[in-house]
Design a protein around this motif. Structure first.
Motif, PDB file in Angstrom:
ATOM      1  N   ILE A 186      42.841  29.734  40.948  1.00  0.00           N
ATOM      2  CA  ILE A 186      42.331  28.648  40.108  1.00  0.00           C
ATOM      3  C   ILE A 186      42.563  28.960  38.636  1.00  0.00           C
ATOM      4  N   ALA A 187      42.317  30.221  38.246  1.00  0.00           N
ATOM      5  CA  ALA A 187      42.521  30.596  36.850  1.00  0.00           C
ATOM      6  C   ALA A 187      43.990  30.459  36.455  1.00  0.00           C
ATOM      7  N   GLU A 188      44.891  30.901  37.346  1.00  0.00           N
ATOM      8  CA  GLU A 188      46.321  30.791  37.053  1.00  0.00           C
ATOM      9  C   GLU A 188      46.745  29.330  36.959  1.00  0.00           C
TER      10      GLU A 188
ATOM     11  N   ARG B 213      40.576  35.839  45.520  1.00  0.00           N
ATOM     12  CA  ARG B 213      41.916  35.231  45.497  1.00  0.00           C
ATOM     13  C   ARG B 213      41.857  33.803  44.977  1.00  0.00           C
ATOM     14  N   ALA B 214      40.854  33.048  45.471  1.00  0.00           N
ATOM     15  CA  ALA B 214      40.733  31.655  45.037  1.00  0.00           C
ATOM     16  C   ALA B 214      40.460  31.571  43.540  1.00  0.00           C
ATOM     17  N   ALA B 215      39.572  32.444  43.053  1.00  0.00           N
ATOM     18  CA  ALA B 215      39.261  32.428  41.624  1.00  0.00           C
ATOM     19  C   ALA B 215      40.502  32.762  40.795  1.00  0.00           C
TER      20      ALA B 215
ATOM     21  N   ARG C  11      33.139  41.148  53.316  1.00  0.00           N
ATOM     22  CA  ARG C  11      34.277  41.660  52.548  1.00  0.00           C
ATOM     23  C   ARG C  11      35.422  40.653  52.520  1.00  0.00           C
ATOM     24  N   GLU C  12      35.657  40.002  53.680  1.00  0.00           N
ATOM     25  CA  GLU C  12      36.722  39.001  53.730  1.00  0.00           C
ATOM     26  C   GLU C  12      36.407  37.822  52.822  1.00  0.00           C
ATOM     27  N   LEU C  13      35.130  37.401  52.829  1.00  0.00           N
ATOM     28  CA  LEU C  13      34.716  36.292  51.970  1.00  0.00           C
ATOM     29  C   LEU C  13      34.864  36.660  50.499  1.00  0.00           C
ATOM     30  N   GLU C  14      34.464  37.863  50.138  1.00  0.00           N
ATOM     31  CA  GLU C  14      34.602  38.296  48.748  1.00  0.00           C
ATOM     32  C   GLU C  14      36.069  38.333  48.337  1.00  0.00           C
TER      33      GLU C  14
END
Length: 641
Positions: free
Chosen positions: A411-413, A406-408, A398-401
């Motif tokens: 990156i998108a922002e 958050r990273a995705a 769950r933490e990895l997901e």
């Protein structure tokens, strides 16, 4: 609807015993005394579980199992083998030919019912909901396997090489992967290793097809991360059975309840002493365990490669079994290293046994009751460890997901901001290039033209007049180049914030203007005590441009006046010069943006763009307010870091 169980055994006692236990458990039963009746039931009945006695008067139970696996209606049925045979080879033969489990006689009928229910629950997801990726360079084999899997209700995708298979799995993760061990390019074991390293695919079950027929190769396959393997010389029905088994295993089993260990667990007993094996097996069976006897290390390794046990009890100082080497080997296999191992000895070999990797040591002379106590303790501990591990894995997943999400998002922002800035800078660069070309061409043409006249000496003009014109054009070009360099400097480098006296800085700028234009009488008021944490050199450029513009645009005022001060959180430069419409103020901050004719108020058109860049880099903003003929006010902020 109640699940149906097919029971095939030539013993009436066994059939009725299992019939009563399954009926009590809510199952419907179909009873068969031999192979002929079982084959008839294959065509006439629909059932969910099948139990076969290995030794039948008119058939071989393993052969019946193979026929069941190839039957289009029963390929995914849960299958268990019943046998009183004690040889490991018989158990291995049954498991390798598609049995979901192997139950030795004597057995606990209620335990058989519980195991059947567990296997049904694990396989509750139907094959129709699953997709399988087949990676094999043989088109014939791929299509043959595709037909078998499609008939069983699987959706099948194929690939001819390991690289192609990995790309297909990444694009559309399958429910399971079947890969040949020998492929062009990377081999099947490498494919599985890469699958296990991929966060998206690491939990996908993998079956590896091999032509090898030795125990060492089997363990190497498991070391690579395969969930199971199938020998190519075996029937394709075995592939179907192994696939159903690994999918059931990966379906997700609820966490066990905390507390003492309950339920039937396989215990592998490795000892050449047949008498001790029989005595230990009998007492462990009474305790609720299912003992599996292996007389030597080779049989033990083969058994573990096919079906891991809940615990291993191995003789460490008995001729015929190199218990220390076997223990070390078990600890070296990733899928087995966490399994409890209890050493069994007669001498003082405790330290050697633990050094080889065993979890515990029991003296043979202490009796089976002591062994049972140690076994209970280790299985209870193993259950708690497994429960904690599953909880940790779930929390980590769950933490990895969440981290990946958050990273995705970040990156998108960031990508959106970069794209927006790039588009803006491209538009700005287009306007900038055209304006620079135009503004530099005029003074350059002047310099060239009058230089040619001087060289040809064919003019009535005074040489001094020509030189003055050339000098003026050179000054114009120099001013443009200085402004461009200043703008470039405002776009790069780091902000060096220090405590700066803005009042003193503004006074210095005004003094420079007075020295440069001593004939002008301009009233300038600088508010005292203005300070800010900023980059002094860059803010000096801001004041040079703003105060310089005010000095220039008050050139036609009757009583020119400039004010430099602070209002609340903003600094300002105010003049009573030519002014401009406020609604067009944004145009001034664009490169070469002008609101007045260059012949009336000459300039580079870059100064206010530089001001905006510098203020932006400080985290502030700049704006203007004005009216035509009534002066202008330029305000800017310099927030603290």
């Amino acid at each position: 609807m109640a699940s149906t169980v097919l029971i095939v055994d030539d013993s009436l006692t066994v059939r009725m015993d299992l019939h009563e236990a399954f009926e009590e458990g809510g199952f419907r039963t179909v009873l068969c005394a031999g192979g002929a009746e079982a084959r008839a039931a294959f065509d006439a009945e629909q059932f969910d579980v099948a139990l076969f006695d290995v030794l039948l008067p008119d058939a071989d139970g393993v052969e019946l199992l193979r026929e069941l696996r190839t039957h289009p209606r029963h390929a995914g049925v849960v299958a268990l083998l019943l046998s009183s045979e004690a040889e490991v080879s018989d158990r291995l033969r049954g498991l390798r030919h598609g049995a979901d489990d192997y139950v030795g006689k004597p057995y606990d009928a209620h335990a058989v019912v519980a195991r059947s229910r567990e296997l049904l629950r694990q396989g509750a997801e139907t094959p129709a909901e699953r997709s399988v990726l087949v990676i094999d360079d043989s088109l014939t084999f791929r299509e043959e396997l595709r037909g078998l899997l499609n008939a069983a209700g699987y959706e099948v995708h194929t690939a001819a090489s390991g690289e192609e298979g990995l790309r297909a799995a990444a694009a559309r993760p399958p429910s399971a992967i079947i890969v040949d061990g020998v492929l062009p390019g990377i081999d099947g074991a490498t494919v599985i290793r890469r699958v296990r390293l991929d966060a998206t695919l690491r939990n996908v079950p993998c079956l590896l097809l091999t032509a090898a027929d030795d125990y060492a190769t089997e363990l190497q396959i498991l070391d690579a991360g395969a969930d199971a393997f199938v020998r190519k010389q075996e029937s394709l029905a075995v592939v179907l059975a192994k696939l159903a088994a690994v999918l059931r295993k990966s379906a997700g089993v609820p966490l066990p309840a905390a507390g003492p260990f309950h339920g039937q667990v396989k215990v592998l007993l490795v000892d050449p002493d047949r008498g001790y094996l029989d005595r230990a097996a009998e007492q462990l069976r009474e305790e609720g365990y299912e003992p599996v006897a292996a007389p030597d290390a080779d049989d033990a390794l083969a058994m573990l490669a096919v079906q891991p046990a809940g615990c291993v009890v191995l003789a460490v100082d008995t001729p015929g079994v190199d218990g220390f080497a076997l223990c070390s080997r078990i600890r070296s296999v990733p899928g087995l290293r966490d399994m409890p191992v209890i050493g069994l000895g007669t001498g003082d070999t405790l330290l050697d046994c633990l050094a080889a990797g065993a979890d515990d040591y029991v003296r043979r002379d202490d009796g089976v009751s002591t062994l049972r106590a140690h076994l209970r303790a280790h299985l209870r501990r193993q259950q708690l460890h497994e429960q904690n591990r599953r909880i940790r894995d779930e929390l980590m997943r769950r933490e990895l997901e969440a981290a990946e999400e958050r990273a995705a998002r970040q990156i998108a922002e960031a990508r959106a901001e970069l794209v927006e800035e790039l588009e803006w800078r491209n538009r700005e660069l287009e306007a900038f290039s055209g304006s620079v070309s135009h503004d530099l061409r005029s003074p350059l043409q002047t310099i060239l033209s009058f230089s040619e006249l001087l060289l040809e000496e064919r003019t009535d003009r005074e040489p001094v007049d020509l030189v003055l014109r050339i000098h003026k054009a050179a000054q114009r070009m120099n001013a443009l180049i200085d402004a461009l360099l200043q703008l470039a400097g405002a776009n790069r480098g780091q902000i060096q914030r220090t405590e700066v006296d803005l009042s003193a800085l503004a006074a210095d700028v005004v003094d420079e203007l007075r020295q440069r234009d001593p004939d002008r009488d301009v009233e300038v008021a600088v508010e005292a005590g203005m300070r800010a944490r900023c980059d002094g050199e860059l803010v000096r450029a801001v004041l040079i441009n703003l105060v310089g513009n005010a000095w220039k645009f008050t050139g036609r005022a009757a009583s020119p006046r400039i004010e430099i001060g602070r209002s609340r959180s903003a600094f300002y430069v105010r003049d009573n010069g030519a002014g401009f419409p406020t609604e067009r103020a944004d145009q001034l901050f664009r490169p070469f943006g002008r609101l007045h004719d260059n012949s009336d108020f000459p300039g580079t058109g870059i100064g206010l763009t530089t001001v905006q860049r510098i203020v932006d880099r400080h985290g502030g903003r700049v704006w203007a307010h004005s009216e035509p003929g009534r002066g202008a006010t330029f305000s800017f902020t310099l927030p603290d870091p």
